[in-house]
Scaffold this motif. Structure first.
Motif, PDB file in Angstrom:
ATOM      1  N   GLY A 237      -0.800  23.805  72.968  1.00  0.00           N
ATOM      2  CA  GLY A 237      -0.479  22.352  72.586  1.00  0.00           C
ATOM      3  C   GLY A 237       0.432  22.162  73.360  1.00  0.00           C
ATOM      4  O   GLY A 237       0.209  20.342  73.473  1.00  0.00           O
ATOM      5  N   ASN A 238       1.501  22.815  74.142  1.00  0.00           N
ATOM      6  CA  ASN A 238       1.845  21.919  75.867  1.00  0.00           C
ATOM      7  C   ASN A 238       1.164  21.170  76.488  1.00  0.00           C
ATOM      8  O   ASN A 238       1.173  19.871  77.281  1.00  0.00           O
ATOM      9  N   PHE A 239      -0.049  22.180  77.195  1.00  0.00           N
ATOM     10  CA  PHE A 239      -0.787  21.511  77.733  1.00  0.00           C
ATOM     11  C   PHE A 239      -1.879  20.224  77.725  1.00  0.00           C
ATOM     12  O   PHE A 239      -2.332  19.574  78.106  1.00  0.00           O
ATOM     13  N   VAL A 240      -2.331  19.833  75.729  1.00  0.00           N
ATOM     14  CA  VAL A 240      -2.866  19.222  74.797  1.00  0.00           C
ATOM     15  C   VAL A 240      -2.137  17.924  75.995  1.00  0.00           C
ATOM     16  O   VAL A 240      -2.310  16.842  76.093  1.00  0.00           O
ATOM     17  N   LEU A 241      -0.792  17.895  75.038  1.00  0.00           N
ATOM     18  CA  LEU A 241       0.562  17.119  75.449  1.00  0.00           C
ATOM     19  C   LEU A 241       0.560  16.715  76.348  1.00  0.00           C
ATOM     20  O   LEU A 241       0.796  15.608  77.025  1.00  0.00           O
ATOM     21  N   MET A 242       0.883  17.115  77.722  1.00  0.00           N
ATOM     22  CA  MET A 242       1.283  17.285  78.598  1.00  0.00           C
ATOM     23  C   MET A 242      -0.011  16.858  79.700  1.00  0.00           C
ATOM     24  O   MET A 242       0.585  16.057  80.039  1.00  0.00           O
ATOM     25  N   SER A 243      -0.701  16.832  79.573  1.00  0.00           N
ATOM     26  CA  SER A 243      -1.941  16.968  80.152  1.00  0.00           C
ATOM     27  C   SER A 243      -2.630  14.213  79.805  1.00  0.00           C
ATOM     28  O   SER A 243      -2.719  13.842  80.364  1.00  0.00           O
ATOM     29  N   ALA A 244      -2.469  14.311  78.338  1.00  0.00           N
ATOM     30  CA  ALA A 244      -2.635  13.222  77.330  1.00  0.00           C
ATOM     31  C   ALA A 244      -1.364  12.140  78.498  1.00  0.00           C
ATOM     32  O   ALA A 244      -1.073  10.814  78.512  1.00  0.00           O
ATOM     33  N   PHE A 245      -0.438  12.892  78.281  1.00  0.00           N
ATOM     34  CA  PHE A 245       1.067  12.259  78.947  1.00  0.00           C
ATOM     35  C   PHE A 245       0.512  11.949  79.944  1.00  0.00           C
ATOM     36  O   PHE A 245       1.207  11.000  80.417  1.00  0.00           O
ATOM     37  N   LEU A 246       0.610  12.849  81.306  1.00  0.00           N
ATOM     38  CA  LEU A 246       0.622  12.734  82.542  1.00  0.00           C
ATOM     39  C   LEU A 246      -0.882  11.805  83.084  1.00  0.00           C
ATOM     40  O   LEU A 246      -0.578  10.887  83.321  1.00  0.00           O
ATOM     41  N   ALA A 247      -2.055  11.943  82.119  1.00  0.00           N
ATOM     42  CA  ALA A 247      -2.742  10.611  82.201  1.00  0.00           C
ATOM     43  C   ALA A 247      -2.369   9.014  81.814  1.00  0.00           C
ATOM     44  O   ALA A 247      -2.780   8.253  82.358  1.00  0.00           O
ATOM     45  N   THR A 248      -1.551   9.428  81.166  1.00  0.00           N
ATOM     46  CA  THR A 248      -1.519   7.923  80.182  1.00  0.00           C
ATOM     47  C   THR A 248       0.059   7.359  81.463  1.00  0.00           C
ATOM     48  O   THR A 248      -0.121   6.170  81.802  1.00  0.00           O
ATOM     49  N   VAL A 249       1.200   8.732  82.063  1.00  0.00           N
ATOM     50  CA  VAL A 249       1.353   7.770  82.494  1.00  0.00           C
ATOM     51  C   VAL A 249       0.877   6.957  84.298  1.00  0.00           C
ATOM     52  O   VAL A 249       1.439   6.113  84.762  1.00  0.00           O
ATOM     53  N   SER A 250       0.245   7.871  84.540  1.00  0.00           N
ATOM     54  CA  SER A 250      -0.838   7.728  85.464  1.00  0.00           C
ATOM     55  C   SER A 250      -1.815   6.351  85.788  1.00  0.00           C
ATOM     56  O   SER A 250      -1.544   5.505  86.965  1.00  0.00           O
ATOM     57  N   CYS A 251      -2.330   6.059  84.456  1.00  0.00           N
ATOM     58  CA  CYS A 251      -2.530   5.113  83.863  1.00  0.00           C
ATOM     59  C   CYS A 251      -1.709   3.553  83.895  1.00  0.00           C
ATOM     60  O   CYS A 251      -2.338   3.093  84.780  1.00  0.00           O
ATOM     61  N   LEU A 252      -1.234   3.785  83.266  1.00  0.00           N
ATOM     62  CA  LEU A 252       0.929   2.924  83.766  1.00  0.00           C
ATOM     63  C   LEU A 252       0.670   2.593  84.675  1.00  0.00           C
ATOM     64  O   LEU A 252       0.967   1.049  85.372  1.00  0.00           O
ATOM     65  N   VAL A 253       1.106   3.571  85.459  1.00  0.00           N
ATOM     66  CA  VAL A 253       2.077   3.358  86.806  1.00  0.00           C
ATOM     67  C   VAL A 253       0.782   2.973  87.677  1.00  0.00           C
ATOM     68  O   VAL A 253       1.114   1.684  88.973  1.00  0.00           O
ATOM     69  N   GLY A 254      -0.770   3.718  87.821  1.00  0.00           N
ATOM     70  CA  GLY A 254      -1.845   2.989  89.305  1.00  0.00           C
ATOM     71  C   GLY A 254      -1.931   1.587  88.106  1.00  0.00           C
ATOM     72  O   GLY A 254      -2.788   1.057  89.183  1.00  0.00           O
ATOM     73  N   THR A 255      -1.829   1.293  87.240  1.00  0.00           N
ATOM     74  CA  THR A 255      -1.989  -0.345  86.611  1.00  0.00           C
ATOM     75  C   THR A 255      -1.182  -1.221  87.404  1.00  0.00           C
ATOM     76  O   THR A 255      -1.166  -2.480  88.166  1.00  0.00           O
ATOM     77  N   ILE A 256       0.317  -0.833  87.394  1.00  0.00           N
ATOM     78  CA  ILE A 256       1.658  -2.373  87.257  1.00  0.00           C
ATOM     79  C   ILE A 256       1.939  -2.059  88.686  1.00  0.00           C
ATOM     80  O   ILE A 256       2.098  -2.828  88.990  1.00  0.00           O
ATOM     81  N   LEU A 257       1.873  -0.709  89.272  1.00  0.00           N
ATOM     82  CA  LEU A 257       2.564  -0.779  91.022  1.00  0.00           C
ATOM     83  C   LEU A 257       1.709  -1.757  91.870  1.00  0.00           C
ATOM     84  O   LEU A 257       2.646  -2.575  92.355  1.00  0.00           O
ATOM     85  N   PRO A 258       0.511  -1.876  91.537  1.00  0.00           N
ATOM     86  CA  PRO A 258       0.054  -2.921  93.131  1.00  0.00           C
ATOM     87  C   PRO A 258       0.084  -3.847  92.203  1.00  0.00           C
ATOM     88  O   PRO A 258       1.010  -5.320  93.460  1.00  0.00           O
ATOM     89  N   MET A 259       0.337  -4.004  91.200  1.00  0.00           N
ATOM     90  CA  MET A 259       0.912  -5.442  90.888  1.00  0.00           C
ATOM     91  C   MET A 259       1.808  -5.848  91.304  1.00  0.00           C
ATOM     92  O   MET A 259       2.577  -6.922  92.275  1.00  0.00           O
ATOM     93  N   GLU A 260       3.230  -5.491  90.891  1.00  0.00           N
ATOM     94  CA  GLU A 260       4.163  -5.457  91.455  1.00  0.00           C
ATOM     95  C   GLU A 260       4.638  -5.283  92.646  1.00  0.00           C
ATOM     96  O   GLU A 260       5.077  -6.148  93.036  1.00  0.00           O
ATOM     97  N   LEU A 261       4.507  -4.481  93.479  1.00  0.00           N
ATOM     98  CA  LEU A 261       4.001  -4.994  94.922  1.00  0.00           C
ATOM     99  C   LEU A 261       3.036  -5.223  95.911  1.00  0.00           C
ATOM    100  O   LEU A 261       3.130  -5.312  96.931  1.00  0.00           O
ATOM    101  N   LYS A 262       1.835  -5.654  95.120  1.00  0.00           N
ATOM    102  CA  LYS A 262       0.849  -7.394  95.273  1.00  0.00           C
ATOM    103  C   LYS A 262       0.729  -6.231  96.308  1.00  0.00           C
ATOM    104  O   LYS A 262      -0.182  -6.514  97.700  1.00  0.00           O
ATOM    105  N   LEU A 263      -0.481  -5.118  96.294  1.00  0.00           N
ATOM    106  CA  LEU A 263      -1.079  -4.028  96.938  1.00  0.00           C
ATOM    107  C   LEU A 263      -2.573  -4.679  96.608  1.00  0.00           C
ATOM    108  O   LEU A 263      -2.968  -4.982  95.506  1.00  0.00           O
ATOM    109  N   PRO A 264      -3.534  -4.539  97.326  1.00  0.00           N
ATOM    110  CA  PRO A 264      -4.279  -5.020  97.258  1.00  0.00           C
ATOM    111  C   PRO A 264      -5.756  -3.897  96.898  1.00  0.00           C
ATOM    112  O   PRO A 264      -6.230  -3.658  97.941  1.00  0.00           O
TER     113      PRO A 264
END
Length: 291
Positions: A237-264
Motif C-alpha cells: 500500500g505504501n509502495f503505491v502511494l509513495m510512487s504516486a506521490f513521487l511521480a506527482t512531485v516530479s511532474c510539478l517540479v519538472g514543469t514549474i522549475l524551468p519556467m521559474e529559473l528561465k531554463l531552456p
C-alpha cells in the motif's frame, strides 16, 4: 479551464503565485502534471511487478510512427490523436499477442517491435516533412509545456478517469496476475484478460502523456518513481502511494522549475531529471542505512 486560469490569475494578482502562472500554457501544464503524476506512479508499481519497463518504452517510441500516420491520413499536424491512438494500441496489442504465442524472449521481441516501429516512423516522416514544423517532432520526443492545449487537457482528463475507473476495482487482481499467474488461475481469474487490460491501460496513459513528457521519456516516469518507492518501503500500500506521490512531485517540479529559473529545458527532460534525483537520493539513503 477558464475558471482554473482565472483562479491562477487571481493568485498572481494577490502575490501568492508566481508571475509565470499568468500564462495559460503554464496553468495547462500544471493541471496536466497533477493528472498524470498519480496515475503514472500508480501504474508504475504494476509495471515494475510485471517487468514491463521496456514495453512502455517501446509504446512511447511507437508514438512517432502514429503521429506520422495521422498526418498522412489528413489529421492536424499539431494533434493527430486518432492516428497516434490507433497505431499505438494496435502495436501494443499485437506485441502482447505475439508474446503469448512464441518462445522468443520478451525483451528480444520488444526490441524487434521497437526497431520496426522506429524504422517505419522514420520512413513515413520523410513523406510528411513538408507538412509539419520540425520543432513539433522535438516536442513529441522530449515533451513541451508550450504545446499543451485545452483539448489535450480534456483528452488527458478523460483518459485518466477511464483508467482510474478500471484500475481501482481490478488493481489487486492485476497485481496477483503479475506476481503469481498460477495462483491467479487457481482463484479463477482470467489472467489473459487482465494482461491485455493492463497493456491497454499502459498504452493509453503513454499516449496521453506524450505532449508533456515526450515519447522518448514517458517510459522512464512509469519506472523511476516506482523504483524509488521500492527502495523506501516494502509495504504494498505504501509502495503505491509513495510512487504516486513521487511521480506527482516530479511532474510539478519538472514543469514549474524551468519556467521559474528561465531554463531552456524541455519539460519531459526536467521531469525525468527530478525523478532521477529522488531515485539517487533514495539509493544513497539505503546504502548509508545498510552501512
Amino acid at each position: 479551464m477558464d475558471f482554473i486560469r482565472s483562479w491562477a490569475q487571481s493568485g498572481v494578482d494577490a502575490g501568492w503565485l508566481s508571475e509565470s502562472f499568468s500564462y495559460a500554457f503554464m496553468v495547462n501544464a500544471v493541471v496536466a502534471a497533477l493528472l498524470l503524476g498519480p496515475l503514472l506512479g500508480g501504474l508504475g508499481t504494476l509495471v515494475i511487478a510485471k517487468r514491463l519497463a521496456f514495453f512502455s518504452e517501446a509504446v512511447g517510441h511507437a508514438a512517432l510512427t502514429g503521429i506520422a500516420l495521422g498526418v498522412l491520413l489528413g489529421e492536424p499536424a499539431e494533434n493527430p490523436i486518432i492516428g497516434l491512438f490507433s497505431f499505438c494500441m494496435i502495436f501494443a496489442l499485437l506485441l502482447h499477442f505475439v508474446r503469448n504465442r512464441t518462445n522468443v524472449p520478451y525483451d528480444t521481441l520488444v526490441g524487434v517491435f521497437l526497431a520496426l516501429a522506429l524504422a517505419v516512423g522514420a520512413a513515413l516522416l520523410m513523406y510528411v516533412a513538408r507538412k509539419i514544423n520540425i520543432h513539433m517532432l522535438e516536442n513529441v520526443l522530449f515533451g513541451s509545456i508550450l504545446t499543451v492545449t485545452d483539448q489535450d487537457i480534456l483528452v488527458l482528463a478523460l483518459s485518466c478517469l477511464l483508467i482510474a475507473l478500471v484500475l481501482i476495482p481490478t488493481f489487486n487482481r492485476i497485481l496477483l496476475t503479475c506476481i503469481s499467474p498460477d495462483i491467479a488461475r487457481v482463484r479463477g481469474y482470467a489472467t489473459n484478460f487482465y494482461d491485455y487490460l493492463f497493456v491497454m491501460m499502459i498504452t493509453l496513459v503513454t499516449i496521453a502523456s506524450v505532449k508533456i513528457i515526450g515519447a522518448v521519456l514517458v517510459g522512464a516516469l512509469l519506472l523511476i518513481p516506482g523504483a524509488t518507492a521500492r527502495l523506501l518501503t516494502k509495504n504494498m500500500g505504501n509502495f503505491v502511494l509513495m510512487s504516486a506521490f513521487l511521480a506527482t512531485v516530479s511532474c510539478l517540479v519538472g514543469t514549474i522549475l524551468p519556467m521559474e529559473l528561465k531554463l531552456p529545458v524541455p519539460s519531459g527532460a526536467a521531469i525525468i531529471i527530478v525523478s532521477a534525483v529522488f531515485f539517487l537520493t533514495a539509493t544513497f539513503y539505503r546504502i548509508v542505512r545498510k552501512g
